[in-house]
Design a protein around this motif. Structure first.
Motif, PDB file in Angstrom:
ATOM      1  N   LEU A   1       1.727  -5.671   3.405  1.00  0.00           N
ATOM      2  CA  LEU A   1       0.643  -6.284   4.182  1.00  0.00           C
ATOM      3  C   LEU A   1       0.413  -7.700   3.674  1.00  0.00           C
ATOM      4  O   LEU A   1       0.213  -7.922   2.471  1.00  0.00           O
ATOM      5  CB  LEU A   1      -0.626  -5.437   4.060  1.00  0.00           C
ATOM      6  CG  LEU A   1      -0.496  -4.056   4.729  1.00  0.00           C
ATOM      7  CD1 LEU A   1      -1.469  -3.051   4.141  1.00  0.00           C
ATOM      8  CD2 LEU A   1      -0.698  -4.174   6.244  1.00  0.00           C
TER       9      LEU A   1
ATOM     10  N   VAL B   1      -6.588   7.032   5.532  1.00  0.00           N
ATOM     11  CA  VAL B   1      -7.121   8.262   4.932  1.00  0.00           C
ATOM     12  C   VAL B   1      -7.970   7.877   3.718  1.00  0.00           C
ATOM     13  O   VAL B   1      -7.459   7.283   2.774  1.00  0.00           O
ATOM     14  CB  VAL B   1      -5.975   9.204   4.494  1.00  0.00           C
ATOM     15  CG1 VAL B   1      -6.550  10.496   3.933  1.00  0.00           C
ATOM     16  CG2 VAL B   1      -5.049   9.471   5.664  1.00  0.00           C
TER      17      VAL B   1
ATOM     18  N   ASN C   1       5.353  -5.066   9.147  1.00  0.00           N
ATOM     19  CA  ASN C   1       4.749  -5.201  10.475  1.00  0.00           C
ATOM     20  C   ASN C   1       5.431  -6.313  11.256  1.00  0.00           C
ATOM     21  O   ASN C   1       5.667  -7.394  10.732  1.00  0.00           O
ATOM     22  CB  ASN C   1       3.256  -5.529  10.340  1.00  0.00           C
ATOM     23  CG  ASN C   1       2.470  -4.368   9.782  1.00  0.00           C
ATOM     24  OD1 ASN C   1       2.205  -3.405  10.491  1.00  0.00           O
ATOM     25  ND2 ASN C   1       2.140  -4.435   8.496  1.00  0.00           N
TER      26      ASN C   1
ATOM     27  N   GLN D   1       0.861  -1.189   0.000  1.00  0.00           N
ATOM     28  CA  GLN D   1       0.000   0.000   0.000  1.00  0.00           C
ATOM     29  C   GLN D   1       0.892   1.231   0.000  1.00  0.00           C
ATOM     30  O   GLN D   1       1.768   1.385   0.854  1.00  0.00           O
ATOM     31  CB  GLN D   1      -0.919   0.014   1.227  1.00  0.00           C
ATOM     32  CG  GLN D   1      -1.936   1.153   1.139  1.00  0.00           C
ATOM     33  CD  GLN D   1      -2.947   1.134   2.272  1.00  0.00           C
ATOM     34  OE1 GLN D   1      -2.635   0.715   3.383  1.00  0.00           O
ATOM     35  NE2 GLN D   1      -4.153   1.605   1.992  1.00  0.00           N
TER      36      GLN D   1
HETATM   37  P1  C2E Z   1      -1.984  -2.282  10.167  1.00  0.00           P
HETATM   38  O1  C2E Z   1      -0.535  -2.554  10.182  1.00  0.00           O
HETATM   39  O2  C2E Z   1      -2.460  -1.153  11.013  1.00  0.00           O
HETATM   40  O3  C2E Z   1      -2.369  -2.077   8.659  1.00  0.00           O
HETATM   41  C1  C2E Z   1      -3.331  -1.183   8.203  1.00  0.00           C
HETATM   42  C2  C2E Z   1      -4.595  -1.870   7.810  1.00  0.00           C
HETATM   43  O4  C2E Z   1      -5.547  -0.897   7.395  1.00  0.00           O
HETATM   44  C3  C2E Z   1      -4.440  -2.821   6.633  1.00  0.00           C
HETATM   45  O5  C2E Z   1      -5.344  -3.890   6.832  1.00  0.00           O
HETATM   46  C4  C2E Z   1      -4.893  -1.946   5.464  1.00  0.00           C
HETATM   47  O6  C2E Z   1      -5.369  -2.698   4.374  1.00  0.00           O
HETATM   48  C5  C2E Z   1      -6.005  -1.177   6.097  1.00  0.00           C
HETATM   49  N1  C2E Z   1      -6.240   0.095   5.434  1.00  0.00           N
HETATM   50  C6  C2E Z   1      -5.368   0.816   4.727  1.00  0.00           C
HETATM   51  N2  C2E Z   1      -5.941   1.948   4.285  1.00  0.00           N
HETATM   52  C7  C2E Z   1      -7.198   1.949   4.718  1.00  0.00           C
HETATM   53  C8  C2E Z   1      -8.308   2.871   4.584  1.00  0.00           C
HETATM   54  O7  C2E Z   1      -8.230   3.936   3.970  1.00  0.00           O
HETATM   55  N3  C2E Z   1      -9.462   2.533   5.210  1.00  0.00           N
HETATM   56  C9  C2E Z   1      -9.592   1.379   5.918  1.00  0.00           C
HETATM   57  N4  C2E Z   1     -10.764   1.123   6.495  1.00  0.00           N
HETATM   58  N5  C2E Z   1      -8.581   0.497   6.050  1.00  0.00           N
HETATM   59  C10 C2E Z   1      -7.399   0.785   5.466  1.00  0.00           C
HETATM   60  P2  C2E Z   1      -4.911  -5.368   6.589  1.00  0.00           P
HETATM   61  O8  C2E Z   1      -4.013  -5.474   5.408  1.00  0.00           O
HETATM   62  O9  C2E Z   1      -6.142  -6.203   6.634  1.00  0.00           O
HETATM   63  O10 C2E Z   1      -4.004  -5.687   7.846  1.00  0.00           O
HETATM   64  C11 C2E Z   1      -4.563  -5.697   9.120  1.00  0.00           C
HETATM   65  C12 C2E Z   1      -3.524  -5.823  10.180  1.00  0.00           C
HETATM   66  O11 C2E Z   1      -2.883  -7.092  10.109  1.00  0.00           O
HETATM   67  C13 C2E Z   1      -2.399  -4.821  10.057  1.00  0.00           C
HETATM   68  O12 C2E Z   1      -2.799  -3.594  10.599  1.00  0.00           O
HETATM   69  C14 C2E Z   1      -1.316  -5.495  10.832  1.00  0.00           C
HETATM   70  O13 C2E Z   1      -1.491  -5.270  12.213  1.00  0.00           O
HETATM   71  C15 C2E Z   1      -1.567  -6.951  10.553  1.00  0.00           C
HETATM   72  N6  C2E Z   1      -0.625  -7.406   9.519  1.00  0.00           N
HETATM   73  C16 C2E Z   1      -0.690  -7.277   8.186  1.00  0.00           C
HETATM   74  N7  C2E Z   1       0.379  -7.823   7.607  1.00  0.00           N
HETATM   75  C17 C2E Z   1       1.164  -8.291   8.592  1.00  0.00           C
HETATM   76  C18 C2E Z   1       2.432  -8.954   8.637  1.00  0.00           C
HETATM   77  O14 C2E Z   1       3.099  -9.185   7.621  1.00  0.00           O
HETATM   78  N8  C2E Z   1       2.922  -9.294   9.859  1.00  0.00           N
HETATM   79  C19 C2E Z   1       2.240  -9.008  11.006  1.00  0.00           C
HETATM   80  N9  C2E Z   1       2.770  -9.382  12.197  1.00  0.00           N
HETATM   81  N10 C2E Z   1       1.053  -8.387  10.998  1.00  0.00           N
HETATM   82  C20 C2E Z   1       0.522  -8.032   9.811  1.00  0.00           C
END
Ligand code: C2E
Ligand code: MG
Ligand code: MG
Length: 482
Positions: free
Chosen positions: A264, A443, A322, A249
């Motif tokens: 992600l 955002v 992350n 992203q």
């Molecule tokens: P995060 O690190 O806080 O990632 C941001 C999340 O917000 C991502 O969800 C992203 O897709 C989403 N997002 C981005 N822009 C927007 C927006 O404008 N509006 C809304 N509503 N959402 C937005 P995602 O990809 O589902 O990931 C969720 C969480 O999973 C991440 O939160 C992170 O904590 C975890 N995660 C993702 N990839 C990894 C990884 O490789 N390793 C680890 N340990 N955790 C991961």
């Protein structure tokens, strides 16, 4: 009762003795037998206490609980009245034990046991399963499930109130909350151990909801649990079968120029399709699989950074990865990051590691050490979901954080909720005074972007610019918007 019987027997012997005066010798023998029998009964009582009661709190233990529960199920089958099984677990009990010692922990358990007794009727059972786990059986609640649940709720309310009052543990004052899970029972529909499992699952639900709450088990929750077990089994094979993929992203500045990306993870499940990290990262953390997954993410990200170095359009981009708290506390973590960065020969200043604030609660000394070591290599640290935890200013100052990531929950309502705007402004001001960079995530609208700029934040990530996308799409996007 047995005591009473022994006394009656002795009386009979004496009466008998008076009747048959000549038979003195026999009477004496009989009296001796009575006394011996009484001692046996006392010993038996002692054994029963050891076998069926918890020594610390004198409450029934697991064995007696199952015995009582079986009886309760039989009664419920007879009279058609519902009962409830409650599973209680003290919140953060381990912290108390670790900080003030087991003696103090034991004192708390004893006082909790006493207070719990004051919350229930005499015919109900409270047992201690061990540790800080207690189980309550409420009988004869109602014919209807709804009323039964309401009464269970009343008892739980009473327990929360009673257990939340301050405790005096030697010279320490202590306050504590409890998480409760409950399930209703009716006759022999379910076996005792099944009921216990349900209440336990519901208790975990309460922990997840933020503790000091009651949750009920339902069949819907059971389904959630079953899927969870399946996911857990399949996660084991996901790495070797190359089912993970990184999405990227974009992160942009106030001019709309891309300066980086967040990686992600996505799980391309052969049958279920794409599974969100929200649904499998917590399971990976619980099972320890996160270590392998985290290493895969880091390696894939480093390989990508290396690839970007070849292209003037992507050379300057940073990539955020992350890191789960579980990975971070691994003793090998630092060495593995160092080794990976070296192996891929990347410029470490292009790599950013995202941690959450919640990680900063325990073992702060080690965390400072690790973060400083990462800084020395040149890797940048970003604090994810900032504003939702409790990081203290002191830590922020000590920690050499490069960036704070304002949590999306504040950004979401910034336009409509003036409090969220105040919070965001405060975070930005604080970050700037500590010389820490700020990025807003989530955002989605131009209005949000404008307000963020007004408040001094000029780095963004969110759907307004792009969703997380596979690498090909991401590189096309960069070509378009550079
Ligand atoms: P995060 O690190 O806080 O990632 C941001 C999340 O917000 C991502 O969800 C992203 O897709 C989403 N997002 C981005 N822009 C927007 C927006 O404008 N509006 C809304 N509503 N959402 C937005 P995602 O990809 O589902 O990931 C969720 C969480 O999973 C991440 O939160 C992170 O904590 C975890 N995660 C993702 N990839 C990894 C990884 O490789 N390793 C680890 N340990 N955790 C991961
Ligand atoms: Mg993140
Ligand atoms: Mg975040």
């Amino acid at each position: 009762q047995d005591d009473e019987k022994a006394k009656r027997a002795a009386e009979l012997v004496i009466a008998n003795k008076e009747l048959s005066f000549q038979d003195d010798e026999k009477a004496k023998r009989a009296a001796e037998l009575v006394i011996a029998n009484k001692e046996l009964i006392l010993q038996h009582d002692k054994i029963m206490t050891l076998a069926y009661y918890d020594m610390l709190t004198q409450l029934p233990n697991r064995w007696l609980l199952f015995d009582r529960l079986n009886q309760a199920l039989a009664t419920s089958a007879r009279n058609g009245r519902r009962g409830a099984l409650l599973f209680l677990d003290l919140d953060h009990f381990k912290n108390l034990n670790d900080t003030l010692g087991h003696d103090i922990g034991d004192l708390l358990l004893q006082q909790v046991a006493e207070r719990l007794m004051s919350c229930i009727r005499e015919e109900d059972t409270i047992a201690r399963l061990g540790g800080d786990e207690f189980v309550i059986v409420l009988e004869d609640l109602s014919d209807s499930a709804i009323e039964g649940a309401a009464k269970t709720n009343d008892v739980a309310e009473k327990i929360f109130l009673t257990l939340s009052k301050p405790y005096q543990l030697k010279s320490h004052f202590y306050q504590n909350t409890t998480s409760i899970g409950a399930t209703l029972f009716m006759g022999h529909e379910l076996k005792p151990n099944e009921l216990l499992k349900q209440a336990d699952i519901a208790m975990y639900e309460s922990k997840g909801k933020g503790r000091n709450t009651l949750s009920f088990f339902s069949s819907m929750m059971q389904e959630v649990i079953t899927t969870r077990v399946n996911i857990e089994n399949e996660l084991h094979r996901a790495i070797e079968q190359e089912q993970f993929q990184l999405y990227y992203q974009v992160q942009v500045d106030h001019m709309g120029h891309p300066f980086g990306a967040e990686a992600l993870i996505r799980w391309q499940h052969p049958k279920r399709g794409v599974i969100s990290p929200i649904d499998f990262i917590p399971i990976a953390e619980d099972t320890g699989l996160i270590i392998g997954i985290g290493q895969w993410v880091l390696e894939t990200a480093c390989a990508q950074l290396k690839g970007w170095e070849q292209d003037p359009l992507t050379r300057h981009l940073t990539l955020s990865v992350n890191v789960s708290p579980k990975q971070f506390v691994e003793t090998e973590f630092l060495a593995q990051v160092q080794a990976t960065v070296q192996r891929y020969g990347i410029n470490p200043t292009r790599l950013k590691l995202e941690f959450t604030e919640s990680m900063l609660v325990d073992n702060i000394k080690e965390i400072i050490f690790t973060i400083n070591a990462l800084n020395e290599i040149g890797i940048k640290i970003s604090l994810d979901d900032f504003g939702t935890g409790y990081s203290s200013l002191q830590y922020l100052k000590k920690l050499l954080i490069y960036q704070l990531k304002i949590d999306q929950s504040f950004v979401r309502d910034i336009v409509t909720d003036s409090q969220d705007e105040v919070i965001i402004r405060t975070i930005i001001a604080m970050a700037h005074s500590l010389d820490i960079s700020v990025i807003a995530e989530g955002v989605e609208t131009e209005a949000q972007r404008q307000l963020l700029i007004t408040n001094g934040c000029i780095h963004f990530q969110g759907y307004l610019f792009s969703k997380p996308v596979p690498i090909d799409e991401f590189e096309l996007l960069i070509r378009k918007i550079h």
